[in-house]
Design an enzyme around this catalytic site. Sequence first.
Site, PDB file in Angstrom:
ATOM      1  N   ASN A  32       0.861  -1.190   0.000  1.00 33.57           N
ATOM      2  CA  ASN A  32       0.000   0.000   0.000  1.00 33.57           C
ATOM      3  C   ASN A  32       0.899   1.243   0.000  1.00 33.57           C
ATOM      4  O   ASN A  32       0.808   2.115   0.859  1.00 33.57           O
ATOM      5  CB  ASN A  32      -0.950  -0.002   1.219  1.00 33.57           C
ATOM      6  CG  ASN A  32      -2.051   1.018   1.041  1.00 33.57           C
ATOM      7  OD1 ASN A  32      -2.323   1.822   1.916  1.00 33.57           O
ATOM      8  ND2 ASN A  32      -2.677   1.038  -0.111  1.00 33.57           N
ATOM      9  N   GLU A  35       4.179   7.992  -1.227  1.00 31.07           N
ATOM     10  CA  GLU A  35       5.384   8.736  -1.588  1.00 31.07           C
ATOM     11  C   GLU A  35       6.532   8.495  -0.587  1.00 31.07           C
ATOM     12  O   GLU A  35       7.703   8.495  -0.965  1.00 31.07           O
ATOM     13  CB  GLU A  35       5.027  10.229  -1.707  1.00 31.07           C
ATOM     14  CG  GLU A  35       6.158  11.142  -2.131  1.00 31.07           C
ATOM     15  CD  GLU A  35       6.909  10.703  -3.392  1.00 31.07           C
ATOM     16  OE1 GLU A  35       6.305  10.100  -4.296  1.00 31.07           O
ATOM     17  OE2 GLU A  35       8.136  10.971  -3.452  1.00 31.07           O
ATOM     18  N   GLY A  36       6.190   8.283   0.688  1.00 33.68           N
ATOM     19  CA  GLY A  36       7.232   8.020   1.691  1.00 33.68           C
ATOM     20  C   GLY A  36       8.029   6.765   1.332  1.00 33.68           C
ATOM     21  O   GLY A  36       9.260   6.747   1.399  1.00 33.68           O
ATOM     22  N   HIS A  37       7.318   5.700   0.931  1.00 33.18           N
ATOM     23  CA  HIS A  37       8.010   4.463   0.521  1.00 33.18           C
ATOM     24  C   HIS A  37       8.887   4.726  -0.706  1.00 33.18           C
ATOM     25  O   HIS A  37       9.991   4.210  -0.823  1.00 33.18           O
ATOM     26  CB  HIS A  37       7.005   3.363   0.161  1.00 33.18           C
ATOM     27  CG  HIS A  37       6.185   2.876   1.316  1.00 33.18           C
ATOM     28  ND1 HIS A  37       4.841   3.115   1.431  1.00 33.18           N
ATOM     29  CD2 HIS A  37       6.526   2.144   2.404  1.00 33.18           C
ATOM     30  CE1 HIS A  37       4.376   2.540   2.530  1.00 33.18           C
ATOM     31  NE2 HIS A  37       5.384   1.952   3.149  1.00 33.18           N
ATOM     32  N   GLN A  61       3.200  -9.165  13.697  1.00 33.17           N
ATOM     33  CA  GLN A  61       3.367  -7.859  14.338  1.00 33.17           C
ATOM     34  C   GLN A  61       2.033  -7.163  14.614  1.00 33.17           C
ATOM     35  O   GLN A  61       2.010  -6.018  15.043  1.00 33.17           O
ATOM     36  CB  GLN A  61       4.286  -6.960  13.509  1.00 33.17           C
ATOM     37  CG  GLN A  61       3.748  -6.516  12.169  1.00 33.17           C
ATOM     38  CD  GLN A  61       4.816  -5.810  11.341  1.00 33.17           C
ATOM     39  OE1 GLN A  61       5.726  -6.443  10.794  1.00 33.17           O
ATOM     40  NE2 GLN A  61       4.728  -4.491  11.227  1.00 33.17           N
ATOM     41  N   LYS A 151       9.771   7.854  10.421  1.00 34.46           N
ATOM     42  CA  LYS A 151       8.460   8.036  11.068  1.00 34.46           C
ATOM     43  C   LYS A 151       8.296   6.994  12.178  1.00 34.46           C
ATOM     44  O   LYS A 151       7.795   7.287  13.244  1.00 34.46           O
ATOM     45  CB  LYS A 151       7.320   7.899  10.054  1.00 34.46           C
ATOM     46  CG  LYS A 151       5.958   7.987  10.726  1.00 34.46           C
ATOM     47  CD  LYS A 151       4.836   8.018   9.731  1.00 34.46           C
ATOM     48  CE  LYS A 151       4.558   6.690   9.101  1.00 34.46           C
ATOM     49  NZ  LYS A 151       4.022   5.669  10.025  1.00 34.46           N
ATOM     50  N   ASP A 152       8.740   5.765  11.869  1.00 31.49           N
ATOM     51  CA  ASP A 152       8.694   4.699  12.873  1.00 31.49           C
ATOM     52  C   ASP A 152      10.018   4.727  13.640  1.00 31.49           C
ATOM     53  O   ASP A 152      10.852   3.825  13.517  1.00 31.49           O
ATOM     54  CB  ASP A 152       8.478   3.356  12.178  1.00 31.49           C
ATOM     55  CG  ASP A 152       7.162   3.345  11.410  1.00 31.49           C
ATOM     56  OD1 ASP A 152       6.110   3.294  12.054  1.00 31.49           O
ATOM     57  OD2 ASP A 152       7.197   3.427  10.165  1.00 31.49           O
ATOM     58  N   SER A 187       1.435   7.904   5.700  1.00 28.10           N
ATOM     59  CA  SER A 187       1.321   6.570   6.288  1.00 28.10           C
ATOM     60  C   SER A 187       0.245   5.808   5.536  1.00 28.10           C
ATOM     61  O   SER A 187      -0.765   6.399   5.117  1.00 28.10           O
ATOM     62  CB  SER A 187       0.905   6.700   7.763  1.00 28.10           C
ATOM     63  OG  SER A 187       0.392   5.472   8.228  1.00 28.10           O
TER      64      SER A 187
HETATM   65  O1  PAF Z   1       7.472  -0.586   8.700  1.00 27.94           O
HETATM   66  C1  PAF Z   1       6.889  -1.547   8.144  1.00 27.94           C
HETATM   67  O2  PAF Z   1       6.239  -1.413   7.104  1.00 27.94           O
HETATM   68  C2  PAF Z   1       6.975  -2.934   8.777  1.00 27.94           C
HETATM   69  O3  PAF Z   1       6.986  -2.856  10.163  1.00 27.94           O
HETATM   70  C3  PAF Z   1       8.176  -3.750   8.271  1.00 27.94           C
HETATM   71  C4  PAF Z   1       9.490  -3.110   8.635  1.00 27.94           C
HETATM   72  C5  PAF Z   1       8.079  -3.902   6.760  1.00 27.94           C
HETATM   73  C6  PAF Z   1       8.146  -5.154   8.886  1.00 27.94           C
HETATM   74  O4  PAF Z   1       6.997  -5.843   8.562  1.00 27.94           O
END
Ligand code: PAF
Length: 282
Positions: A32, A35-37, A61, A151-152, A187
């Site tokens: 999904n 632009e950040g990715h 997770q 961001k994370d 996000s």
């Molecule tokens: O930041 C994310 O999108 C997820 O936590 C990651 C690092 C891909 C792990 O599933």
Amino acid sequence: MQTIHSITELQAVLGNERAANKRIAFVPTMGNLHEGHIQLIHQANRNADITVASIFVNPLQFGENEDLDAYPRTLQSDQEKLSAADCDYLFAPKMEDMYPNGQVIQTLVEVPGISQLHCGISRPIHFRGVATVVCKLFGIVRPDVAIFGEKDFQQLMVIRRMTEDLFLPVEIQGAPIARAESGLALSSRNGYLSEQEMEIAPTLNRTIRETVAQVISGNHDYSQLEESAQQQLEEAGFKRDYFNICRRHDLQPAQPEDKELVLVAAAYLGKARLIDNMVIDL
Ligand code: PAF
């Protein structure tokens, strides 16, 4: 760009790249893409010869009442965006290949201490799931460098600590937070926001910036600043998670004498849980 679903096929292809002395950068994602990715992919391209992205919505997770089922799966448009950004390989593994013995019988990677703070309080198993899947992905891809969004912030620290503790031969790079013009951090979860919530959402970043300005101008009563920010967010329509001014090196509560800080925050807005942060150098 080549999309590869099989672990053995990816390993064979990357083995050839490594044999040709190619430096490999890796951008793990859950898809999904926004632009950040794409900025992470650009950073990967600048730092290596070959860029590999992964898309895997990692069940380990997500807590029981979280958005695993609702998490948007948009493979085709993600492929188009990655291809346009000059990504070389997309690795999109199947669940049964990543967790061949199921999710219960599974070696877990636990990064103690830091994983239990902030996001780890409302999401107690989250960072164990992240560390476990990132460790598996590192084992499969064997990148020279891996890029994660700032961001994370806490996730990035967990991954750096894991990499150090396990002597994993990969350089970890953070990438600056990509923001909308409103200041809202980009996000995948912003997609859960209604039109009206989209108007409210930038208040999180505005409140962070205002609080940071107060810290810089000499207000070191951090508990009072945190509480007043939480109240401001509630008045705007958010539900509380956390809003904490911390020491940057261990994310413990900042003391007035500390100089390198980070303000980390998370808040619920409708169906979305938004997070953001800002570093502070005094
Ligand atoms: O930041 C994310 O999108 C997820 O936590 C990651 C690092 C891909 C792990 O599933």
